[in-house]
Write an enzyme that holds these catalytic residues in place. Structure first.
Site, short mmCIF file in Angstrom:
data_model
loop_
_atom_site.label_atom_id
_atom_site.label_comp_id
_atom_site.label_asym_id
_atom_site.label_seq_id
_atom_site.Cartn_x
_atom_site.Cartn_y
_atom_site.Cartn_z
N HIS A 77 73.00 33.99 85.30
CA HIS A 77 74.43 34.00 85.67
C HIS A 77 75.03 32.60 85.57
O HIS A 77 76.17 32.44 85.12
CB HIS A 77 74.63 34.59 87.07
CG HIS A 77 74.06 35.97 87.21
ND1 HIS A 77 73.79 36.55 88.42
CD2 HIS A 77 73.70 36.89 86.27
CE1 HIS A 77 73.29 37.77 88.23
NE2 HIS A 77 73.21 37.99 86.93
N HIS A 239 78.64 43.70 83.58
CA HIS A 239 77.59 42.81 84.06
C HIS A 239 76.44 42.71 83.05
O HIS A 239 75.85 41.65 82.87
CB HIS A 239 77.05 43.22 85.43
CG HIS A 239 76.08 42.19 85.95
ND1 HIS A 239 76.50 41.03 86.55
CD2 HIS A 239 74.73 42.10 85.85
CE1 HIS A 239 75.44 40.27 86.82
NE2 HIS A 239 74.35 40.90 86.42
N ASP A 243 74.94 39.30 81.54
CA ASP A 243 73.51 38.95 81.45
C ASP A 243 73.12 38.59 80.02
O ASP A 243 72.37 37.63 79.79
CB ASP A 243 72.64 40.15 81.88
CG ASP A 243 72.52 40.28 83.39
OD1 ASP A 243 72.78 39.31 84.12
OD2 ASP A 243 72.13 41.39 83.84
N HIS A 266 67.03 42.06 80.11
CA HIS A 266 66.59 40.69 79.88
C HIS A 266 65.45 40.61 78.85
O HIS A 266 65.35 39.66 78.09
CB HIS A 266 66.14 40.04 81.18
CG HIS A 266 67.26 39.88 82.16
ND1 HIS A 266 68.40 39.16 81.88
CD2 HIS A 266 67.42 40.35 83.42
CE1 HIS A 266 69.21 39.20 82.93
NE2 HIS A 266 68.65 39.92 83.87
ZN LIG Z 1 72.61 39.80 86.10
#
Ligand SMILES: [Zn+2]
Length: 321
Positions: A77, A239, A243, A266
Site C-alpha cells: 500500500h 483495492h 495492490d 500478490h
Molecule cells: Zn492490499
C-alpha cells in the site's frame, strides 16, 4: 520527466495488521537511481532490503520482501502511494517486520508523503514499454491469470469473482493507469477479507491488529460488518488494482502497457513483476526525456506534483474524517 524523492524526512507510527505491534517508521529523501529501500532499524547491524521483484520472499497474505533472517511485510500500500506521487527514490526505516496497516488503504500514505512534499531530482526517469504480451497463469488454478499487452497508453483491466460471497460477487474495472488516476480513483479502496478468514487468521495468531477501522470485513451470513458502509460499490476490485500497482511498483519504473488480470493476487502480481524486470524482446526500458518538451509518454503517466491537484484531497479534513 524527472525522478522524484520526498522533500524532507517524515515520521509515522501505526499498528501492524498481523502482529498488532506499534511500528515506527521514517521516510527519508534519497539520491537518484537508488530506488526505494527499506531498512530494518531494529536489527543490529541494520539490514537494508531493496524494493525489487527479486526481493519478494512471500506473498501469502501480503507482499513480503527480504529473507527469513530479515524481512518487511505489507509493503504494497505504501509502494502504491509512492507510485501515485511518482516518488522513485526513498529510504524507509522501519523498526519491525511488518508495515503499519493505517486505514487499510493508501490514502494516509499519500497524505503523509504529500506533507513531506515531492522533490524533482533533475535526473530523467525511465519507463518499461511493453512490446509483446507477457502472461503469468496460476499453476494450481488456470482460471487465475495476469497478462500485460502493448498499448498506446498505460491501462488496467481487473476482474474478481467471489462466487460464495454475494456482496463482493463479480466486479470488473478498466481504467487508464496514471499517477493521477491512482490518487483519484484507487487510493481510498481498503483491504478486505471475509469474517471466516478473520476467524482462521486469529486462530493462527494473525490479524491481531485487525479491526473494522483498517479493513472491510464481509460475513457470509451478516453481510458487511463495517457500519459506515463501503467507500465505493466496487471498492473490492479497486483495492485489488491498488495492490497490483503497489506490487508492480517494485520494478522501480512505471510500465506502459495494458494489464489484464483475473482473480489475481500478490503471487501473480509479483510473478509478472519478475517477468518484466529485465529488458527482453517483450520489455524495452526507455528514458523519458525531461524539460519543456514533455514526451507523450511523460504526459500519459501524469504524476501530480501534489495532492492539491486532486479534487477530493483539496479538503483533507473530509478525506481523513
Ligand atoms: Zn492490499
Amino acid at each position: 520527466m524527472n525522478q522524484r524523492t520526498v522533500a524532507r524526512t517524515i515520521r509515522h507510527s501505526g499498528v501492524a495488521l498481523h502482529s498488532g505491534r506499534m511500528v515506527h517508521l521514517e521516510i527519508h529523501p534519497s539520491a537518484p537511481n537508488t530506488g526505494i529501500r527499506f531498512v530494518r532499524t531494529d536489527l543490529s547491524p541494520n539490514i537494508e532490503i531493496k524494493a525489487h521483484p527479486s526481493s519478494v520472499f512471500d506473498t501469502t497474505l501480503a507482499t513480503r520482501l527480504g529473507s527469513e533472517a530479515a524481512s518487511v511485510s505489507t509493503v504494497e500500500h505504501l509502494m502504491a502511494a509512492l507510485y501515485g506521487l511518482g516518488i522513485d527514490n526513498a529510504r524507509i526505516c522501519v523498526d519491525a517486520a511488518e508495515m503499519p496497516i493505517v486505514d487499510g488503504s493508501a490514502v494516509p500514505w499519500l497524505i503523509l508523503l504529500d506533507e513531506a512534499g515531492v522533490e524533482d531530482l533533475g535526473v530523467a526517469r525511465s519507463v518499461r514499454v511493453i512490446k509483446k504480451p507477457v502472461e503469468v497463469v496460476c499453476p494450481h488454478d488456470p482460471s487465475r491469470f495476469i497478462r500485460i499487452e502493448p498499448s498506446k497508453e498505460p491501462r488496467i483491466t481487473y476482474s474478481i469473482e467471489f462466487k460464495n460471497n454475494a456482496l463482493i460477487g463479480s466486479q470488473s474495472l478498466t481504467l487508464s493507469l496514471t499517477g493521477r488516476s491512482f490518487c483519484e480513483a484507487l487510493s481510498h479502496a481498503r483491504t478486505f477479507c471475509t469474517a471466516e478468514e478473520v476467524d482462521f487468521m486469529r486462530s493462527r495468531g494473525l490479524a491481531r491488529g485487525g479491526s473494522l477501522e483498517n479493513a472491510i470485513v464481509v460475513s457470509r451470513t451478516q453481510g458487511l460488518l463495517n457500519s459506515a458502509g463501503l467507500r465505493a460499490p466496487d471498492e473490492f476490485v479497486r483495492h485489488k488494482i491498488l495492490d497490483c500497482i503497489g506490487d508492480l511498483a517494485l520494478l522501480g519504473t512505471p510500465v506502459s502497457g495494458h494489464i489484464i488480470a483475473h482473480k489475481a493476487g500478490h503471487d501473480l502480481h509479483t510473478a509478472l513483476a519478475k517477468a518484466l524486470a529485465e529488458p527482453s524482446d517483450a520489455v524495452e526500458i526507455k528514458t523519458i526525456a525531461s524539460g519543456r518538451t514533455r514526451t507523450s509518454l511523460g504526459r500519459q503517466l501524469d504524476f501530480p506534483a501534489s495532492l492539491a491537484e486532486i479534487p477530493q484531497f483539496s479538503d483533507l479534513s473530509l478525506v481523513t474524517g
